[in-house]
Design an enzyme around this catalytic site. Structure first.
Site, PDB file in Angstrom:
ATOM      1  N   CYS A 289      41.398  37.247  26.340  1.00 39.64           N
ATOM      2  CA  CYS A 289      41.348  38.332  27.321  1.00 39.64           C
ATOM      3  C   CYS A 289      42.204  39.529  26.943  1.00 39.64           C
ATOM      4  CB  CYS A 289      41.723  37.811  28.705  1.00 39.64           C
ATOM      5  SG  CYS A 289      43.434  37.237  28.888  1.00 39.64           S
ATOM      6  N   HIS A 347      45.558  36.741  33.347  1.00 38.75           N
ATOM      7  CA  HIS A 347      44.317  37.324  32.852  1.00 38.75           C
ATOM      8  C   HIS A 347      44.527  38.826  32.720  1.00 38.75           C
ATOM      9  CE1 HIS A 347      40.207  38.085  31.936  1.00 38.75           C
ATOM     10  NE2 HIS A 347      39.990  38.779  33.037  1.00 38.75           N
ATOM     11  N   ASP A 370      36.633  45.107  33.085  1.00 35.00           N
ATOM     12  CA  ASP A 370      37.046  43.852  32.437  1.00 35.00           C
ATOM     13  C   ASP A 370      36.022  43.439  31.384  1.00 35.00           C
ATOM     14  OD1 ASP A 370      37.992  41.402  31.696  1.00 35.00           O
ATOM     15  OD2 ASP A 370      38.012  40.530  33.702  1.00 35.00           O
ATOM     16  N   ASP A 412      41.685  31.785  47.781  1.00 37.60           N
ATOM     17  CA  ASP A 412      42.565  30.695  48.199  1.00 37.60           C
ATOM     18  C   ASP A 412      42.399  29.505  47.261  1.00 37.60           C
ATOM     19  OD1 ASP A 412      43.449  32.162  50.327  1.00 37.60           O
ATOM     20  OD2 ASP A 412      42.069  31.262  51.765  1.00 37.60           O
TER      21      ASP A 412
END
Length: 699
Positions: A289, A347, A370, A412
Site C-alpha cells: 500500500c 493502510h 487509493d 465497528d
C-alpha cells in the site's frame, strides 16, 4: 550549450522576398522559473495552464509585417487542434480561450516576443506547436517544437488552486515525504523520495496517461477530459496498479518475492517509474500500500495536483459493506483468520486537493484517492476521489467510493469467541478502526493528526447511525456487565527486552468468582491474519465481589527472538472464563517491537554540494540477547551511490557492532535517500532498515 542554443529550432525557408521564420526560442529556463517547473524536464518546455509563457520568433530575411501578414500559432494534442491568432496586448484577454499576445516593446527589427496562454481548464498533455505566417495569397507553416502543459495550483481559476504558498511548496514542489507505518502504539516513519525532479520521471508520468485504457479506447475523448483533475486522478489511480491495464506496480502481500524487489526495499518513486518506462510498460514487482500511494503522490505532484500521503492506523477492509468487521478468536485467545473482512494495522492512501464541480462547493478540498487494488470501482481497481468532508459527514452516496472509505476509518469491530462452531462470547469495539490518521506536517518531519477531519463526532447521517446501532448493542468492555477485562502493553519493548503485558479483571458481581485466564501471543504482518502462537499461558484465578485483579505477564526475548521479523506485529489476546457460568470475556491489543537501529552519519551534516565527495559512516550494534550469524550490512542510495555496498561478519555477538564506510557523490540536486539494511541467517526474514535524508545543493 547555453539556454538560447538549447531551445533554438532551425527552420528551413525558400523565397527571399517573403517573411520566413528562422528559429523559435522556447525560452525554457525563463519559462521554467516563471512557471515553477524548473528541474521537471531536460527534454521539454514545461508550463502551467492559465499563465502566459514566452516564445521568441526570429525571422530570416526581413521582419514580420503585422499590417500585411497574420501571425497565427496552433496547438495540437492528438487529432485536436486550436488556432490562436497573435494580437497586440489587450487588457482583458479571454480566459476561456487560448491567447497569443505581443506586449509593448516586444517587437524588434528581426524578431518578436509572443506570450502564449492556455485557458485555466486546459487538458494536461504534451502539445505540439506550429507557427503560421499568412497573407491573402500565401501561407507558410512551421512545426517549431512541443511543450508540456500542467495544472496550476497558483491560479485561482484552476480547479486545483491552493491558497497558501507554503501548502504548494509542501504538496506540489517538495520531492521528499514521510510514510507513517507500524501500529498506533508504536508509529514508525519511513522516508520516501518522490523524485519528481529526477530525469525521465515527467516523461514516465506522461507515458502513463498515454497507455491508459481510456486513452487507448478513445484518444480524443481522453484528451478533452484531462482538463478535469477528478478524471485525471481516477485514471492515474487505476494506472498505478497493474490489475486492469499496463500499470506501474504489481502488488504482493505474501509468499516469495523472487523475480522482483521486496516492497520494503523501495525508498523512492523514480526507480519504479524508470524501470516501468524502460521495460516498455511491464509492471514493476512488487508493491504494497505505501508503495502504491507514494508513487501515485509522485505522479499527481508532477501533473500539478497537490497531493499528500496519508496513513490510517487500524484500517478496515469491509467486503460486504455492512460497516462491521468480524474477528474470530478461540476460547484460548488465538485469533483465527476465518473472516473475509480484515483490519490492516496501517493502510496508506493519498489525498489530492481539487474542486468538485460535479458535487458542489461543499465537497471541495482534500479527496481520498487509493491506488492499492482492494475492491473495484465502476469495474476497475481504483478508489476515489472521495471527499474527506463526505466521510466526516457520513454522506455515503457521494461519488466516488465514499461508503468503502467510510468503513475503512469508522467501521465497528465485532470480536467473537468461538468454540465448536458456536459463538460463546462477543465483544464490540467502536473505537479500534481509524484510531489515528496521520500525514507529514507542512515544513517539518512531525506528523499532522487528521483524525478529526475524517471522524468528527455527531455529523454522521441518520442512515449511518442506524447501521451502527445494529451492532452497538454490547458494551465495549465485554459481553458480561458484571465482569470487565482489559489488556494493556505496559510499554512498547525494544528488541531484546521483555514484552510486559498487564491484564486487569474487575468483578462487579455480588458473588465470589472462580476464573480461568488464557493469554496468547501471535505474530502477524500488518495486512494479514496472525500465524500460530509463539507464547501462551493459562491459570486459575479467584476474585472477590468488587475486587480488581491486576495480572502482570512478561514474555522474555528467548520466546520471540527466533520468530520475530523486523516488520512483524504481535497480537496479544486474553480470554477470561467464569468456571461456573461459562461466560467468556475477551480483550486484545496489537503492537510492533522497536527494532535495533542502524546509525548513518554523514560527514559535514545532512546537506551536500553536487559533484563533491563525502564520507558516510554506517554502523549497527546488536542489542539482542543472542549472537547473530551470517550478518550482512548493506548501504545504497539512488543518486548518491552506484549499486550496493556491503560488509559481512560471520558472527555478531550481543553488544558488538558492525561498521561500513562509503563515499557518496551527487550528480543532481534535490532530496536523496541513503538506505542501510542489516540481514542475518539466524532469521532470514528479520531485516532491519534505516534511512537518512540528504539534501543536495547546487554549487
Amino acid at each position: 550549450m547555453d539556454c538560447m542554443q538549447q531551445t533554438r529550432h532551425n527552420i528551413p525557408g525558400t523565397d527571399n522576398d517573403r517573411c520566413r521564420l528562422k528559429y523559435v526560442n522556447l525560452e525554457r529556463h525563463e519559462n521554467h522559473v516563471s512557471h515553477d517547473t524548473l528541474g521537471l524536464s531536460g527534454q521539454h518546455l514545461v508550463v502551467r495552464r492559465g499563465k502566459p509563457f514566452k516564445l521568441t520568433l526570429l525571422f530570416r530575411s526581413r521582419a514580420w509585417n503585422p499590417h500585411s501578414e497574420d501571425l497565427v500559432l496552433e496547438v495540437w494534442i492528438g487529432g485536436l487542434s486550436e488556432r490562436i491568432p497573435v494580437h497586440f496586448f489587450r487588457e482583458m484577454p479571454d480566459s476561456l480561450s487560448w491567447t497569443a499576445q505581443i506586449y509593448p516593446g516586444d517587437m524588434h527589427r528581426q524578431s518578436v516576443i509572443v506570450h502564449l496562454c492556455s485557458p485555466a481548464l486546459s487538458s494536461v498533455a504534451l502539445y505540439d506547436l506550429l507557427v503560421h505566417i499568412e497573407t491573402a495569397w500565401d501561407k507558410r507553416s512551421y512545426a517549431v517544437g512541443s511543450f508540456v502543459l500542467l495544472c496550476n495550483p497558483w491560479l485561482k481559476d484552476d480547479a486545483v488552486y491552493m491558497p497558501l504558498d507554503v501548502q504548494i511548496q509542501e504538496y506540489v514542489k517538495s520531492d521528499f515525504g514521510l510514510v507513517y507505518m507500524g501500529t498506533h502504539l508504536n508509529i514508525c516513519k519511513r522516508p520516501w523520495s518522490f523524485g519528481q525532479y529526477e530525469p525521465g520521471v515527467l516523461e514516465a508520468c506522461l507515458k502513463l496517461l498515454q497507455v491508459s485504457p481510456q486513452h487507448l479506447r478513445d484518444k480524443q475523448r481522453d484528451y478533452v477530459r484531462r482538463a478535469d483533475p477528478v478524471y485525471l486522478s481516477r485514471v492515474v489511480c487505476a494506472m498505478v496498479n497493474c490489475n486492469d491495464d499496463l500499470g506501474l506496480v504489481e502488488g504482493r502481500w505474501e509468499g516469495s518475492y523472487r523475480g522482483g524487489v521486496r516492497p520494503t526495499e523501495w525508498s523512492g518513486s523514480a526507480d519504479i517509474l524508470h524501470r516501468w518506462l524502460s521495460s516498455n510498460c511491464c509492471p514493476v514487482r512488487y508493491g504494497q500500500c505505501w508503495v502504491f500511494a507514494s508513487v501515485l503522490c509522485t505522479v499527481m505532484r508532477v501533473l500539478g495536483i497537490p497531493s499528500r500521503v496519508v496513513t490510517v492506523f487500524n484500517a478496515a477492509h469491509d467486503t460486504n459493506g455492512n460497516l462491521k468487521i468480524e474477528e474470530i478468536y478461540s476460547t484460548r485467545g488465538e485469533k483465527v483468520g476465518l473472516s473475509k473482512d480484515s483490519i490492516w494495522n496501517f493502510h496508506v492512501w493519498v489525498e489530492c486537493w481539487m474542486r468538485r464541480p460535479d458535487l458542489g462547493p461543499g465537497f471541495d478540498g482534500w479527496q481520498v484517492v487509493d491506488p492499492t487494488p482492494q475492491e473495484k470501482s465502476a469495474g476497475i481497481f481504483c478508489c476515489g476521489p472521495c471527499p474527506v468532508v463526505a466521510i466526516q459527514r457520513g454522506c455515503l452516496g457521494v461519488p466516488y467510493d465514499t461508503s468503502f472509505v467510510y468503513a475503512s476509518v469508522d467501521a465497528d469491530v465485532v470480536r467473537l469467541i468461538v468454540r465448536g462452531g458456536l459463538v460463546v462470547g462477543r465483544r464490540v469495539d467502536t473505537q479500534w478502526v481509524g484510531q489515528l490518521i496521520y500525514t507529514k506536517s507542512i515544513g517539518s518531519d512531525r506528523p499532522e493528526n487528521l483524525t478529526r477531519a475524517y471522524k468528527r463526532k455527531g455529523h454522521a447521517t441518520a442512515a449511518v447511525n442506524a447501521q451502527h446501532r445494529m451492532c452497538k448493542t454490547q458494551s465495549l468492555r465485554g459481553v458480561s456487565p458484571n465482569l470487565e477485562v482489559s489488556l494493556q502493553i505496559e510499554r512498547v519493548p525494544l528488541a531484546g527486552e521483555n514484552i510486559c503485558v498487564c491484564v486487569t479483571v474487575t468483578n462487579r458481581a455480588s458473588r465470589r468468582r472462580v476464573l480461568v485466564e488464557h493469554l496468547n501471543a501471535q505474530l502477524k504482518q500488518y495486512c494479514s491474519s496472525p500465524q500460530e502462537s509463539f507464547w501462551k499461558t493459562h491459570r486459575e484465578l479467584h476474585i472477590q465481589p468488587g475486587e480488581v485483579l491486576t495480572l502482570h505477564h512478561a514474555i522474555p526475548p528467548s520466546e520471540y527472538e527466533s520468530v520475530l521479523a523486523g516488520e512483524d506485529i504481535v497480537n496479544v489476546a486474553v480470554v477470561i472464563k467464569d468456571v461456573r457460568t461459562k461466560e467468556r470475556v475477551l480483550a486484545t491489543e496489537e503492537f510492533n517491537i522497536i527494532s535495533p537501529q542502524i546509525t548513518i552519519e554523514l560527514q559535514g551534516g545532512d546537506s551536500v554540494q553536487m559533484r563533491k565527495e563525502y564520507t558516510v559512516q554506517v554502523s549497527f550494534t546488536n542489542t539482542l540477547t543472542k549472537a547473530l550469524s551470517g550478518v550482512v550490512l548493506t548501504v545504497e542510495g539512488s543518486g548518491l551511490l552506484e549499486g550496493k555496498h556491503q560488509t559481512r561478519m560471520l558472527l555478531l555477538q550481543p553488544g558488538h557492532s558492525i561498521e561500513k564506510k562509503v563515499s557518496i557523490m551527487a550528480a543532481s540536486p534535490g532530496t536523496k535517500l541513503l538506505m542501510a539494511s542489516l540481514s542475518h541467517s539466524s532469521s532470514p526474514s528479520a531485516v532491519t532498515r534505516s534511512f537518512h535524508r540528504v539534501s543536495v545543493l547546487t554549487a
